[in-house]
Design a protein around this motif. Sequence first.
Motif, PDB file in Angstrom:
ATOM      1  N   ILE A  37      11.768  13.370   1.890  1.00  0.00           N
ATOM      2  CA  ILE A  37      11.029  12.147   1.530  1.00  0.00           C
ATOM      3  C   ILE A  37      11.977  11.106   0.939  1.00  0.00           C
ATOM      4  CG2 ILE A  37       8.819  13.315   1.168  1.00  0.00           C
ATOM      5  CD1 ILE A  37       9.475  13.062  -1.918  1.00  0.00           C
ATOM      6  N   ALA A  38      13.254  11.190   1.264  1.00  0.00           N
ATOM      7  CA  ALA A  38      14.263  10.331   0.630  1.00  0.00           C
ATOM      8  C   ALA A  38      13.924   8.856   0.749  1.00  0.00           C
ATOM      9  CB  ALA A  38      15.640  10.605   1.227  1.00  0.00           C
ATOM     10  N   GLU A  39      13.351   8.450   1.885  1.00  0.00           N
ATOM     11  CA  GLU A  39      13.064   7.035   2.090  1.00  0.00           C
ATOM     12  C   GLU A  39      11.886   6.553   1.240  1.00  0.00           C
ATOM     13  OE1 GLU A  39      10.389   9.259   4.830  1.00  0.00           O
ATOM     14  OE2 GLU A  39      12.493   9.386   4.195  1.00  0.00           O
ATOM     15  N   ARG A  40      11.157   7.486   0.647  1.00  0.00           N
ATOM     16  CA  ARG A  40      10.017   7.115  -0.198  1.00  0.00           C
ATOM     17  C   ARG A  40      10.369   7.166  -1.686  1.00  0.00           C
ATOM     18  NH1 ARG A  40       5.342   7.377   2.650  1.00  0.00           N
ATOM     19  NH2 ARG A  40       4.547   6.071   0.965  1.00  0.00           N
ATOM     20  N   ILE A  41      11.600   7.486  -2.002  1.00  0.00           N
ATOM     21  CA  ILE A  41      12.048   7.567  -3.391  1.00  0.00           C
ATOM     22  C   ILE A  41      12.784   6.285  -3.755  1.00  0.00           C
ATOM     23  CG2 ILE A  41      13.565   8.779  -5.003  1.00  0.00           C
ATOM     24  CD1 ILE A  41      13.041  11.329  -3.313  1.00  0.00           C
ATOM     25  N   VAL A  65      10.196  13.118 -10.461  1.00  0.00           N
ATOM     26  CA  VAL A  65       9.794  14.466 -10.047  1.00  0.00           C
ATOM     27  C   VAL A  65      10.214  15.431 -11.149  1.00  0.00           C
ATOM     28  CG1 VAL A  65      10.027  16.322  -8.351  1.00  0.00           C
ATOM     29  CG2 VAL A  65      10.050  13.924  -7.594  1.00  0.00           C
ATOM     30  N   ALA A  66       9.217  15.980 -11.827  1.00  0.00           N
ATOM     31  CA  ALA A  66       9.468  16.968 -12.887  1.00  0.00           C
ATOM     32  C   ALA A  66      10.421  16.444 -13.952  1.00  0.00           C
ATOM     33  CB  ALA A  66       9.997  18.264 -12.288  1.00  0.00           C
ATOM     34  N   GLY A  67      10.321  15.152 -14.238  1.00  0.00           N
ATOM     35  CA  GLY A  67      11.151  14.557 -15.268  1.00  0.00           C
ATOM     36  C   GLY A  67      12.452  13.967 -14.779  1.00  0.00           C
ATOM     37  N   GLU A  68      12.847  14.263 -13.559  1.00  0.00           N
ATOM     38  CA  GLU A  68      14.072  13.700 -12.993  1.00  0.00           C
ATOM     39  C   GLU A  68      13.780  12.290 -12.489  1.00  0.00           C
ATOM     40  OE1 GLU A  68      17.438  12.772 -12.423  1.00  0.00           O
ATOM     41  OE2 GLU A  68      17.472  14.969 -12.644  1.00  0.00           O
ATOM     42  N   THR A  69      14.619  11.320 -12.907  1.00  0.00           N
ATOM     43  CA  THR A  69      14.392   9.929 -12.518  1.00  0.00           C
ATOM     44  C   THR A  69      15.590   9.298 -11.823  1.00  0.00           C
ATOM     45  OG1 THR A  69      15.115   9.131 -14.703  1.00  0.00           O
ATOM     46  CG2 THR A  69      12.748   9.565 -14.412  1.00  0.00           C
ATOM     47  N   GLY A  97       0.798  -1.220   0.000  1.00  0.00           N
ATOM     48  CA  GLY A  97       0.000   0.000   0.000  1.00  0.00           C
ATOM     49  C   GLY A  97       0.830   1.269   0.000  1.00  0.00           C
ATOM     50  N   GLU A  98       2.152   1.130   0.064  1.00  0.00           N
ATOM     51  CA  GLU A  98       2.992   2.327   0.043  1.00  0.00           C
ATOM     52  C   GLU A  98       3.107   2.892  -1.374  1.00  0.00           C
ATOM     53  OE1 GLU A  98       6.083   2.139   3.797  1.00  0.00           O
ATOM     54  OE2 GLU A  98       6.820   1.669   1.793  1.00  0.00           O
ATOM     55  N   VAL A  99       3.215   4.208  -1.431  1.00  0.00           N
ATOM     56  CA  VAL A  99       3.469   4.925  -2.674  1.00  0.00           C
ATOM     57  C   VAL A  99       4.954   5.245  -2.736  1.00  0.00           C
ATOM     58  CG1 VAL A  99       3.130   7.123  -3.854  1.00  0.00           C
ATOM     59  CG2 VAL A  99       1.160   5.906  -2.895  1.00  0.00           C
ATOM     60  N   HIS A 100       5.571   4.925  -3.861  1.00  0.00           N
ATOM     61  CA  HIS A 100       7.004   5.176  -4.048  1.00  0.00           C
ATOM     62  C   HIS A 100       7.197   6.205  -5.165  1.00  0.00           C
ATOM     63  CE1 HIS A 100       8.207   1.758  -1.484  1.00  0.00           C
ATOM     64  NE2 HIS A 100       7.048   1.270  -1.901  1.00  0.00           N
ATOM     65  N   VAL A 101       7.914   7.263  -4.855  1.00  0.00           N
ATOM     66  CA  VAL A 101       8.156   8.329  -5.822  1.00  0.00           C
ATOM     67  C   VAL A 101       9.247   7.877  -6.790  1.00  0.00           C
ATOM     68  CG1 VAL A 101       8.923  10.716  -6.137  1.00  0.00           C
ATOM     69  CG2 VAL A 101       7.474  10.106  -4.174  1.00  0.00           C
TER      70      VAL A 101
END
Length: 226
Positions: A216-220, A200-204, A193-197
């Motif tokens: 939010i580093a731990e969610r990327i 962001v604005a085209g940066e991958t 159920g977690e969302v992972h980024v």
Amino acid sequence: MHETVIDLLAQNENHAEEFDSRFDDVQDGQAPDAVTVCCSDSRVLQDHIWGNEDPGHIFTCGNIGNRVVQRTEAGEVVSGDVLYPLVHTGTETAIVVGHTSCGAVTATYDALTDGVSDAPGIEHCIDILAPHLEPGVESLPDDLDRADAINHLVEYNVDRQVELLRESDDVPDSVDVVGVVYDFQDVYGGRRGEVHVVNVAGETDVETLREDHDEIAERIDRLWEY
């Protein structure tokens, strides 16, 4: 009346009782903080994944494959349902929400690799996705099994939808565009159920994203940095 409808109406009674007073500030208009473009999958609870219970907070759009574009006589354009809050309600955040084991991505993969066909309405949606996913299919690492290939393409699809939003002249320059993947299958190693980024604005690039957004580093995270 079908039992399912009866049950849903009963649940709506509970909803109406709980939410009766929550529409006071939005009865005459809306100014949502974000528009989300989610896949129409029954396992992706579009508001609940954000813990949202506030009417007017999130403008939710859903279709198979979390597509941000539609085909018109003028060519491919950003879908009106996605574009509306960005140009008419002052919304300045757009979030493309892919999810693990996406059926639309799977169907597109099968169409591109094996020529598998489907009902005309579904094929129409796949035909919109296919040109954007075909380069990704061709670039997939050779050592992936089918499930991993699909989940790599889920990220690739999110990237393409983010790109389409950012490149559209119809989307205001002030809009922040973010791409995420909703994981309910233990693919990213977090909780279901977690969302992972992933974009962001085209940066991958994961390290760049974590440095730029350390809060939010731990969610990327990403499966595929191509």
